[in-house]
Design an enzyme around this catalytic site. Sequence first.
Site, PDB file in Angstrom:
ATOM      1  CB  CYS A 100     -16.225  -5.295   5.711  1.00 20.23           C
ATOM      2  SG  CYS A 100     -16.534  -3.361   6.157  1.00 20.23           S
ATOM      3  CB  CYS A 106     -16.740   1.467   2.483  1.00 17.05           C
ATOM      4  SG  CYS A 106     -14.972   1.300   1.631  1.00 17.05           S
ATOM      5  CB  CYS A 200     -10.590  -1.150   7.849  1.00 14.27           C
ATOM      6  SG  CYS A 200      -9.862  -1.941   6.709  1.00 14.27           S
ATOM      7  CE1 TYR A 369       9.494   3.735 -13.992  1.00 15.73           C
ATOM      8  CE2 TYR A 369       9.586   1.292 -14.702  1.00 15.73           C
ATOM      9  CZ  TYR A 369      10.068   2.534 -14.720  1.00 15.73           C
ATOM     10  OH  TYR A 369       9.439   3.002 -15.875  1.00 15.73           O
ATOM     11  CD  GLU A 390      11.806   4.536  -6.216  1.00 16.80           C
ATOM     12  OE1 GLU A 390      10.400   5.861  -6.645  1.00 16.80           O
ATOM     13  OE2 GLU A 390      11.373   3.283  -7.348  1.00 16.80           O
ATOM     14  CG  ASP A 439       6.843  -3.394  -9.339  1.00 17.58           C
ATOM     15  OD1 ASP A 439       6.193  -3.760  -9.783  1.00 17.58           O
ATOM     16  OD2 ASP A 439       7.139  -3.980  -8.236  1.00 17.58           O
ATOM     17  CB  CYS A 466      -0.158  -2.884  -9.957  1.00 17.42           C
ATOM     18  SG  CYS A 466      -0.067  -1.432 -10.556  1.00 17.42           S
TER      19      CYS A 466
END
Length: 511
Positions: A100, A106, A200, A369, A390, A439, A466
């Site tokens: 990139c 960035c 990008c 979630y 949720e 999650d 995550c």
Amino acid sequence: MSRKKKSLPLLRNIVIESIAAEGNCLFHVSATPSADGTIHYSQPPASEGKRTDGSFVVFVPFCVPGDVVDVQLRRKKHSYAEGEVVRLITPSPKRITPACEHFGLCGGCKWQSLPYPEQLAFKQQQVFDQLTRIGKVALPEFMPIKGSARIWEYRNKLDFGCSNKQWLSREEMLQGIPFAPAIGFHITGAFDKILPIRKCMLMDDVHNEIRNSIYHYATQHALSFFDLRQQTGLLRDIIIRCSNTGEWMVILQFHYDHTTAQSLAESQEQARGLMQHLAENFSQISALLYLDNQKCNDTIGDQDILVFKGNYHIFLEMEDLRFKVGPKSFYQTNTKQAYVLYKVVRDFAFQAFSDGETPGESPLIFDLYTGTGTIANFVARRSRKVIGIEYVPEAIEDAKLNSQLNGIGNTLFYAGDMKDLLTDAFIEEHGRPDVIITDPPRAGMHPDVIQVILNARPRRIVYVSCNPATQARDLSLLDSAYEVVAVQPVDMFPHTPHVENVVLLRLKIEG
């Protein structure tokens, strides 16, 4: 009188030792005072174990282990420092050329100079370290991380800020280059400035054409760009989403001038002109949306979003399922890898154990979630019933519609704060789940939610995260009743330090 800030040293011929968290690399430095009070800095010999030489760690971005560099320290704390590479002396044998043109400025893809297999190896190690050091629970052998089949153009969503002040380097500022409007990404440490992005590589190239066209139209037609400090300017933010069905969604976030009726009408007319330009030049856009955000931040969850052209949503496909995704809906941003992730979740949810469970039986599943119900609908056809919860009401409406679209009649969805909605009374009303799939966001699960899960005592828990650090914390809280029987890392975000991890927990046998 204010204390004069001490200047920080330039460290020469530093060997980058290893990869660190947040996409940085690290090395160690010893600081030795001389008789005249001068501090001398030097890099101690490499060490495999815990250091006892009194050195401190320095974190630097955009490096590769094995690089020999000169580093300017920018920030010094008691036990660590942060630095910036000012000269690459000898590249590491591992280093590859970043693809990139914006690499190094960035901060989105800090690992582009690191070969993808090396990225995967570190992410695997990162999951292992966090689950062992933070969780401190018994763990099985980890399964090898599942890498992404595509490492470029894998995202289905990007968010671009608009600013009347582009980010300038120190050299550009010293040269007196004036600020200009920009569309791109926020720069760390310069909250009110935007790094202009021309190309990008994280999303299909059509998104570059759309974004660049918006910029050219806006500058040619004298549209004002947002000033974050003054809270003025028309063009504020752009969200672009695409699907594997060929549909595109563009959400333009404006900031109309409400000073007078005339200024408001002029703002609205300028916005319509830009949107008409997009509608005429990009037939791929099936959902062209907009809003007038007068808040101090760019979040849109509480905003009214209007349709200029087409639909309020796009569709994504997975196996034989179609999922409706609106402007406020969450959907995993790596479409192809989301399928890999959800197959892991489904396999874990229906994995049979030798504890009297009947193979192939249809369990009652709670999907916490649930977002737009992607996982819930993905596992529903092998379940007795799936109940999804949720926080975002719009996402729950999409989840219900997704069940209807796919002819799935054994799902129920509820909107509300997880810790308030998922209670012992909720469990008593809907039945004890056989499986809980969770999650949560990066912060992990609230302790009250974990306690309800412990009270419900499902036979297994599939925990998707995550953030393995908060996942590890939650595993330690679940350890009183559950054992970890499988760990599967999945890479959703090539060239970044982020990693998803799926853990399967089984209710411990009492006795």
